[in-house]
Design a protein around this motif. Sequence first.
Motif, PDB file in Angstrom:
ATOM      1  N   SER A   1       9.298  -2.771  -4.393  1.00  0.00           N
ATOM      2  CA  SER A   1       8.763  -2.825  -3.029  1.00  0.00           C
ATOM      3  C   SER A   1       7.318  -3.334  -3.029  1.00  0.00           C
ATOM      4  CB  SER A   1       8.876  -1.467  -2.332  1.00  0.00           C
ATOM      5  OG  SER A   1       8.132  -0.491  -3.012  1.00  0.00           O
TER       6      SER A   1
ATOM      7  N   PHE B   1       2.500  11.303  -3.466  1.00  0.00           N
ATOM      8  CA  PHE B   1       3.241  12.412  -2.869  1.00  0.00           C
ATOM      9  C   PHE B   1       4.105  13.151  -3.892  1.00  0.00           C
ATOM     10  CE2 PHE B   1       2.792   9.531   0.902  1.00  0.00           C
ATOM     11  CZ  PHE B   1       1.837  10.307   1.537  1.00  0.00           C
ATOM     12  N   PHE B   2       4.357  12.536  -5.024  1.00  0.00           N
ATOM     13  CA  PHE B   2       5.133  13.183  -6.080  1.00  0.00           C
ATOM     14  C   PHE B   2       4.253  13.708  -7.211  1.00  0.00           C
ATOM     15  CE2 PHE B   2       8.325  10.780  -3.889  1.00  0.00           C
ATOM     16  CZ  PHE B   2       9.428  11.631  -3.918  1.00  0.00           C
TER      17      PHE B   2
ATOM     18  N   THR C   1       9.661   1.593  -6.707  1.00  0.00           N
ATOM     19  CA  THR C   1       8.483   1.273  -5.912  1.00  0.00           C
ATOM     20  C   THR C   1       7.818   0.010  -6.444  1.00  0.00           C
ATOM     21  OG1 THR C   1       7.126   2.733  -7.293  1.00  0.00           O
ATOM     22  CG2 THR C   1       8.029   3.667  -5.257  1.00  0.00           C
TER      23      THR C   1
ATOM     24  N   THR D   1       0.828  -1.207   0.000  1.00  0.00           N
ATOM     25  CA  THR D   1       0.000   0.000   0.000  1.00  0.00           C
ATOM     26  C   THR D   1       0.861   1.255   0.000  1.00  0.00           C
ATOM     27  OG1 THR D   1      -1.719  -1.190   1.195  1.00  0.00           O
ATOM     28  CG2 THR D   1      -1.853   1.205   1.198  1.00  0.00           C
ATOM     29  N   LEU D   2       1.901   1.264   0.830  1.00  0.00           N
ATOM     30  CA  LEU D   2       2.790   2.424   0.867  1.00  0.00           C
ATOM     31  C   LEU D   2       3.526   2.612  -0.451  1.00  0.00           C
ATOM     32  CD1 LEU D   2       4.291   2.212   4.471  1.00  0.00           C
ATOM     33  CD2 LEU D   2       2.555   3.791   3.599  1.00  0.00           C
ATOM     34  N   SER D   3       3.829   1.522  -1.130  1.00  0.00           N
ATOM     35  CA  SER D   3       4.479   1.619  -2.449  1.00  0.00           C
ATOM     36  C   SER D   3       3.573   2.330  -3.445  1.00  0.00           C
ATOM     37  CB  SER D   3       4.819   0.230  -2.972  1.00  0.00           C
ATOM     38  OG  SER D   3       5.735  -0.410  -2.135  1.00  0.00           O
TER      39      SER D   3
ATOM     40  N   LEU E   1       1.029   4.444  -2.533  1.00  0.00           N
ATOM     41  CA  LEU E   1       0.780   5.806  -2.053  1.00  0.00           C
ATOM     42  C   LEU E   1       1.978   6.726  -2.246  1.00  0.00           C
ATOM     43  CD1 LEU E   1      -1.170   5.198   1.279  1.00  0.00           C
ATOM     44  CD2 LEU E   1      -2.041   6.178  -0.840  1.00  0.00           C
ATOM     45  N   PHE E   2       3.163   6.159  -2.300  1.00  0.00           N
ATOM     46  CA  PHE E   2       4.376   6.957  -2.443  1.00  0.00           C
ATOM     47  C   PHE E   2       4.327   7.820  -3.695  1.00  0.00           C
ATOM     48  CE2 PHE E   2       9.048   7.400  -3.043  1.00  0.00           C
ATOM     49  CZ  PHE E   2       9.311   8.013  -1.832  1.00  0.00           C
ATOM     50  N   SER E   3       3.738   7.292  -4.763  1.00  0.00           N
ATOM     51  CA  SER E   3       3.661   8.047  -6.012  1.00  0.00           C
ATOM     52  C   SER E   3       2.739   9.257  -5.898  1.00  0.00           C
ATOM     53  CB  SER E   3       3.201   7.144  -7.150  1.00  0.00           C
ATOM     54  OG  SER E   3       1.929   6.611  -6.861  1.00  0.00           O
TER      55      SER E   3
END
Length: 139
Positions: free
Chosen positions: A113, A86-87, A110, A78-80, A82-84
Motif C-alpha cells: 500500500s 497502532f500495533f 502495508t 502516510t496511513l501505511s 502509521l498503521f504499524s
Amino acid sequence: MNTLILRTVAPVIISLMVLFSIFVLLRGHNEPGGGFIGGLIAVSALAIFGIAYGVQAVRRAIIFHPLSIAGFGLLLATLSGLFSVFFGVPFMTGLWVYPSLLGVEVPLATVMSFDVGVYLVVVGGFASIALGLEERDHD
C-alpha cells in the motif's frame, strides 16, 4: 507533432507502458522496481498520450485532477506507515495479513500500500507539472 502515425500507434504504446508500469509496481520490494519507477513509466505513457491527442484528452482520461491523485497517494502512503504504530511496532514497519480469497491465501502488506501511494504521488505530481507546462505553452 500530431501526426496520423503517432495517433495510430499511441494507444498500443500507451497500453503497453501502463501495463509495464503496473508490473514494475507490483514487483516492488522483491526485485528492482516499485512505486517510484512504475509511476515514472505511467507518467511517460500520459506524456505520449498528451503529445498524440492533446492536454484536454489527458485531463478527460485521468478523470480526477492530478493534484488530487497525488494527495490521495500521499494519504495512502502516510496511513501505511502509521498503521504499524497502532500495533506497537516502529513507524513504517511492514505488516502482513493473509486473507483467503476464493480458497487461495493472498498475502497483503502495508509495504504494497505504501508503494501504491508513492506510485499515485509520482503520477499525480508529474502529470500536474507536465500538463501545467503544456497548457502554459499554448496560451
